[in-house]
Design a protein around this motif. Structure first.
Motif, PDB file in Angstrom:
ATOM      1  N   LEU A   1     -39.743 -92.635 -32.577  1.00 54.23           N
ATOM      2  CA  LEU A   1     -40.245 -91.256 -32.639  1.00 54.23           C
ATOM      3  C   LEU A   1     -41.391 -91.157 -33.653  1.00 54.23           C
ATOM      4  CD1 LEU A   1     -40.101 -88.207 -32.013  1.00 54.23           C
ATOM      5  CD2 LEU A   1     -38.357 -88.014 -33.791  1.00 54.23           C
ATOM      6  N   ILE A   2     -41.196 -91.786 -34.802  1.00 56.79           N
ATOM      7  CA  ILE A   2     -42.224 -91.741 -35.842  1.00 56.79           C
ATOM      8  C   ILE A   2     -43.521 -92.367 -35.301  1.00 56.79           C
ATOM      9  CG2 ILE A   2     -42.857 -92.500 -38.174  1.00 56.79           C
ATOM     10  CD1 ILE A   2     -39.822 -92.579 -38.796  1.00 56.79           C
ATOM     11  N   GLU A   3     -43.362 -93.488 -34.606  1.00 54.65           N
ATOM     12  CA  GLU A   3     -44.535 -94.186 -34.054  1.00 54.65           C
ATOM     13  C   GLU A   3     -45.237 -93.310 -33.014  1.00 54.65           C
ATOM     14  OE1 GLU A   3     -47.300 -96.495 -34.318  1.00 54.65           O
ATOM     15  OE2 GLU A   3     -45.665 -96.632 -35.775  1.00 54.65           O
ATOM     16  N   ARG A   4     -44.426 -92.640 -32.194  1.00 51.10           N
ATOM     17  CA  ARG A   4     -45.007 -91.769 -31.167  1.00 51.10           C
ATOM     18  C   ARG A   4     -45.798 -90.636 -31.824  1.00 51.10           C
ATOM     19  NH1 ARG A   4     -42.507 -87.881 -28.051  1.00 51.10           N
ATOM     20  NH2 ARG A   4     -40.420 -88.441 -28.754  1.00 51.10           N
ATOM     21  N   MET A   5     -45.282 -90.086 -32.915  1.00 48.37           N
ATOM     22  CA  MET A   5     -45.983 -89.013 -33.618  1.00 48.37           C
ATOM     23  C   MET A   5     -47.258 -89.541 -34.270  1.00 48.37           C
ATOM     24  SD  MET A   5     -44.518 -86.244 -33.049  1.00 48.37           S
ATOM     25  CE  MET A   5     -44.005 -86.852 -31.470  1.00 48.37           C
ATOM     26  N   ARG A   6     -47.174 -90.769 -34.772  1.00 51.97           N
ATOM     27  CA  ARG A   6     -48.360 -91.375 -35.389  1.00 51.97           C
ATOM     28  C   ARG A   6     -49.469 -91.530 -34.350  1.00 51.97           C
ATOM     29  NH1 ARG A   6     -47.912 -94.023 -40.173  1.00 51.97           N
ATOM     30  NH2 ARG A   6     -45.771 -94.716 -39.800  1.00 51.97           N
ATOM     31  N   GLN A   7     -49.070 -91.978 -33.163  1.00 49.89           N
ATOM     32  CA  GLN A   7     -50.047 -92.149 -32.084  1.00 49.89           C
ATOM     33  C   GLN A   7     -50.662 -90.804 -31.674  1.00 49.89           C
ATOM     34  OE1 GLN A   7     -51.061 -95.039 -31.072  1.00 49.89           O
ATOM     35  NE2 GLN A   7     -49.544 -96.163 -32.281  1.00 49.89           N
ATOM     36  N   ALA A   8     -49.856 -89.744 -31.799  1.00 49.11           N
ATOM     37  CA  ALA A   8     -50.314 -88.424 -31.335  1.00 49.11           C
ATOM     38  C   ALA A   8     -51.238 -87.745 -32.340  1.00 49.11           C
ATOM     39  CB  ALA A   8     -49.105 -87.531 -31.068  1.00 49.11           C
TER      40      ALA A   8
END
Ligand SMILES: [Zn+2]
Length: 494
Positions: free
Chosen positions: A284-291
């Protein structure tokens, strides 16, 4: 005795999620009708169970990442108890010892010097309702339970100006990551400032918390006022010995004591039994970072190095996300135009960027405001805007005509070369024709010609004006000036 201010900020950010923090009620920044969006959960009826809003969690993570925070893999909620009509449960669901984001840092530039400000934490909580004092006290529960992220800085801030710059940067960042409108006047961004003075290098003293700060200017002024007030207290040998809360009065421009602050123990924090601990997956953290989009300070640094524009211009451009995007589109059109012409010198790009930047921040921005449009909805495509800049660069259109062309482009969505041809706004480029007009003007203004010859060079501006009138503003001003000087036998200094 040398005193230094120690300043920390607490900022509440109202997230613009669809629903509230723990119930399905609509989340609005400002309700038109009081108590419109409420339910038993956000009104604190007994026995109601809160359900955590997943989007609010994601957005809290986004804020944390934008502030270079660590994101907790395990985070919990706590009850913060106090008694007030705007808090029907008698407690607020907040986070206490395990906040979702912690140990962040941001860089700010103060007078061109880079400075780092630590972020202690950023945690999630629900907002209280709103008391309205109107003869009697009324309560609007629409705000009750709306999602907030509270950002707490380290006491790293040394001056009121630094505090203001930090907040302006934070507002930009929040808007860029699109999690809040971050309007101070609507209460989307609420700031409390803590300030104490200390003898340089010595221990920290009890802080004064300033509330009711409704603009960045108010933050700066209130802190300036407090520094002066506390300095006097120190001089009198009577510095503050207890934490207290003061309110900023915008009308009198002073802070007024409100109450001696509750100690942390008064809030009787304890784990919230109705909201289970939250495990945050790396995925989830990685997905938010990508966003995360390119953040404003990153964009600023890139604009300065890539387009070689001055800092102040870039700052204004990046401030407005739509303007920044439009600028980027215009610049990429310019780059494309240049790449198709390997014969022209590379520095033409830089010259065109500068030209475009001046019109984007000047005439074009004003025209958009007057025509009640903006950089997103404008009828002027980036391609057409870039074309007009190229025409100006090639002296195919006169500088004086550019605002007029831009306005017509905005009104009609038309192509600049057609507009310039239709309206006869092309530059008078025929030198012979122009020289005849210059000579005519000099002939009918003998007194001014004498003054100019006698060294009154500002008269040349007057004569240039006459030529511009004759050519309906279509002559190249620089060329006109050169010709006037030549005709008068004056040496060109360029
Ligand atoms: Zn509700």
């Amino acid at each position: 005795m040398k005193l230094e201010p120690v300043i920390g900020l607490e900022i509440h950010v109202h997230l613009k999620t669809q629903s509230k923090m723990f119930c399905g009620c609509k989340n609005v920044s400002e309700a038109a009708e009081p108590n419109r969006f409420v339910c038993p959960v956000c009104m604190g009826f007994p026995g109601q169970l809160p359900v955590l809003n997943a989007k609010a969690v994601e957005w809290a993570i986004k804020i944390g990442l934008a502030l270079n925070c660590k994101i907790a893999s395990h985070t919990t909620f706590a009850r913060k108890s106090y008694f007030y009509p705007d808090l029907p449960k008698g407690y607020q669901i907040s986070q206490y010892d395990e906040p979702i984001c912690y140990e962040g840092k941001v860089k700010v530039f103060v007078n061109n010097e880079e400075k780092e400000i630590g972020i202690t934490r950023a945690h999630m909580e629900e907002d209280a309702a709103k008391n309205i004092h109107d003869g009697e006290t009324l309560v609007d529960y629409t705000r009750s339970g709306t999602p907030l992220v509270e950002i707490v800085t380290e006491p790293d801030i040394k001056t009121p100006q630094e505090a203001k710059i930090f907040l302006e940067d934070l507002q930009r960042t929040i808007r860029y990551i699109d999690v809040s409108n971050a309007d101070m006047e609507n209460g989307d961004l609420r700031v409390d400032a803590n300030i104490s003075l200390r003898e340089k290098g010595k221990k920290l003293n009890p802080k004064i918390e300033i509330k009711n700060l409704n603009s960045f200017k108010a933050v700066e002024r209130a802190l300036t006022y407090e520094i002066a007030r506390q300095t006097e207290l120190w001089k009198d040998g009577n510095p503050p010995t207890k934490q207290s809360t003061r309110g900023w009065n915008d009308a009198t421009q002073e802070t007024v004591e409100q109450r001696v602050k509750e100690e942390e123990a008064d809030y009787r924090y304890f784990p919230e039994p109705d909201v289970p601990p939250l495990k945050i997956e790396d995925e989830l953290i990685e997905r938010m970072r990508q966003a995360l989009p390119e953040l404003p300070h990153e964009k600023e640094a890139r604009f300065i190095s890539q387009f070689q524009l001055p800092d102040e211009q870039v700052r204004i451009m990046v401030e407005d996300r739509m303007l920044a995007a439009y600028t980027e589109d215009v610049f990429s059109e310019i780059l494309e135009w240049n790449e198709q012409r390997p014969d022209v010198e590379a520095r033409n790009s830089v010259r065109l960027y500068k030209l475009a930047a001046n019109y984007l921040l000047g005439d074009f921005r004003n025209i958009l405001a007057e025509e009640k449009s903006d950089f997103k909805n404008t009828k002027v495509t980036a391609e057409n805007f870039a074309e007009l800049m190229v025409m100006l660069h090639r002296e195919e259109v006169n500088r004086n005509a550019v605002p007029q062309v831009l306005r017509i482009m905005q009104q009609t969505g038309g192509d600049p070369s057609n507009i310039v041809a239709d309206k006869g706004l092309g530059q008078v480029s025929d030198d012979d024709q122009l020289r005849r007009i210059v000579q005519d003007v000099l002939n009918v203004n003998p007194a001014e010609v004498d003054k100019a010859r006698a060294g009154k060079l500002q008269v040349i501006q007057f004569l240039m004006g006459k030529v511009m009138v004759e050519t309906k503003g279509r002559a190249n001003p620089q060329k006109v000036q050169e010709m006037i000087k030549e005709e008068l036998g004056l040496v060109n200094d360029e």
